[in-house]
Design a protein around this motif. Structure first.
Motif, PDB file in Angstrom:
ATOM      1  N   PRO A 160       0.814  -1.218   0.000  1.00 48.92           N
ATOM      2  CA  PRO A 160       0.000   0.000   0.000  1.00 48.92           C
ATOM      3  C   PRO A 160       0.844   1.262   0.000  1.00 48.92           C
ATOM      4  N   ALA A 161       0.355   2.283  -0.684  1.00 49.81           N
ATOM      5  CA  ALA A 161       0.999   3.588  -0.711  1.00 49.81           C
ATOM      6  C   ALA A 161       0.358   4.490   0.342  1.00 49.81           C
ATOM      7  N   THR A 210       7.741   9.540  -0.043  1.00 48.74           N
ATOM      8  CA  THR A 210       6.771  10.383  -0.756  1.00 48.74           C
ATOM      9  C   THR A 210       6.121  11.440   0.137  1.00 48.74           C
ATOM     10  N   GLY A 211       6.201  11.273   1.456  1.00 51.06           N
ATOM     11  CA  GLY A 211       5.562  12.214   2.358  1.00 51.06           C
ATOM     12  C   GLY A 211       5.206  11.555   3.673  1.00 51.06           C
ATOM     13  N   SER A 227      -4.028  13.551   8.805  1.00 52.29           N
ATOM     14  CA  SER A 227      -3.707  14.539   7.778  1.00 52.29           C
ATOM     15  C   SER A 227      -2.517  14.060   6.968  1.00 52.29           C
ATOM     16  N   MET A 228      -2.609  14.217   5.659  1.00 53.83           N
ATOM     17  CA  MET A 228      -1.577  13.717   4.756  1.00 53.83           C
ATOM     18  C   MET A 228      -0.838  14.874   4.111  1.00 53.83           C
ATOM     19  N   LYS A 229       0.466  14.747   3.985  1.00 52.42           N
ATOM     20  CA  LYS A 229       1.296  15.745   3.310  1.00 52.42           C
ATOM     21  C   LYS A 229       2.244  15.002   2.374  1.00 52.42           C
ATOM     22  N   LEU A 230       2.140  15.282   1.079  1.00 53.46           N
ATOM     23  CA  LEU A 230       3.025  14.686   0.101  1.00 53.46           C
ATOM     24  C   LEU A 230       4.147  15.658  -0.237  1.00 53.46           C
ATOM     25  N   LYS A 231       5.323  15.142  -0.411  1.00 49.50           N
ATOM     26  CA  LYS A 231       6.470  16.004  -0.737  1.00 49.50           C
ATOM     27  C   LYS A 231       6.235  16.666  -2.084  1.00 49.50           C
ATOM     28  N   GLY A 232       6.502  17.976  -2.126  1.00 48.49           N
ATOM     29  CA  GLY A 232       6.297  18.727  -3.342  1.00 48.49           C
ATOM     30  C   GLY A 232       4.910  19.273  -3.495  1.00 48.49           C
ATOM     31  N   ALA A 233       3.997  18.876  -2.557  1.00 54.46           N
ATOM     32  CA  ALA A 233       2.629  19.379  -2.626  1.00 54.46           C
ATOM     33  C   ALA A 233       2.453  20.532  -1.651  1.00 54.46           C
TER      34      ALA A 233
END
Length: 239
Positions: A160-161, A210-211, A227-233
């Protein structure tokens, strides 16, 4: 319900649910509509589509029967007893969890014994994933309302991602079979290669390249926010 079994199931539940979803997607993408052909003597389970099939090696983790209203571990089952099934008992011996070292566990049928059997079968599947580090698992009606629970080897299912962790979380928790949310989040990082868990008070952050997804908990170890934080977002997402 047996608290020792439940506590072990909690640890693997989130990861196992994510893998089950991905397993279903693999079957749909590779086979489309399919039938299932099991051979206990050969220790295999075949998923047969119109043009091809996928074969898994199966390991019996346990069986849940409505007649005697009990669950029998695979390591004590006449058709079980493999080294993989024995890992459930070994985990129980290591940590003193008598629910895993007792061959047969009774259960109360509740208002609907069929629903109780199905729910307990999923908990047994989670325990199988936790003890063996194999996934996905599979439950099968083997007659008379009895469900056998197996962990599978031989079918490649992706890990899973982070995005799937966040999007699947509400569905997993709504099933109501996880009683310790904090434990299941920590267990996700233990099972999923590449994930790390960082604890900070009432928060746990699950991270990879990825975050991250950050979970907060109340004093009863229930998730209050993710709460999700993706790198570059620039923006994260909350659930």
């Amino acid at each position: 319900m047996h608290p020792g079994l439940q506590n072990v199931a909690n640890r693997a539940a989130l990861y196992a649910n994510l893998k089950q979803t991905l397993f279903g997607e693999v079957l749909e993408e590779q086979l489309g509509e399919h039938q299932i052909d099991g051979d206990m003597s050969a220790g295999t389970l075949r998923f047969v589509g119109a043009e091809r099939s996928l074969t898994a090696r199966i390991h019996l983790i346990g069986s849940v029967a409505p007649g005697p209203r009990s669950m029998l571990w695979g390591w004590a089952h006449p058709q079980g007893g493999s080294g993989v099934a024995a890992k459930v008992k070994e985990l129980g011996e290591k940590y003193g969890i008598t629910d895993l070292t007792t061959a047969e566990l009774p259960f109360e049928p509740g208002e609907d014994v069929g629903e109780t059997v199905a729910a307990l079968a999923h908990l047994v599947g989670y325990v199988g994933v936790e003890a063996t580090r194999l996934s996905p698992y599979y439950t099968a009606d083997v007659g008379g309302g009895t469900r056998a629970v197996f962990v599978l080897e031989g079918i490649e299912v992706p890990e899973p991602a982070l995005m799937q962790v966040a999007s699947r979380l509400g569905y997993v928790l709504s099933a109501g079979n996880i009683t310790d949310h904090r434990s299941t989040v920590l267990g996700l990082a233990e099972h999923r290669p590449g994930f790390t868990a960082t604890e900070d008070g009432n928060a746990i952050r699950i991270s990879d390249e990825t975050g991250h997804v950050e979970f907060t908990f109340d004093d009863q170890r229930r998730i209050t926010n993710a709460s999700m934080k993706l790198k570059g977002a620039d923006q994260g997402q909350e659930h």
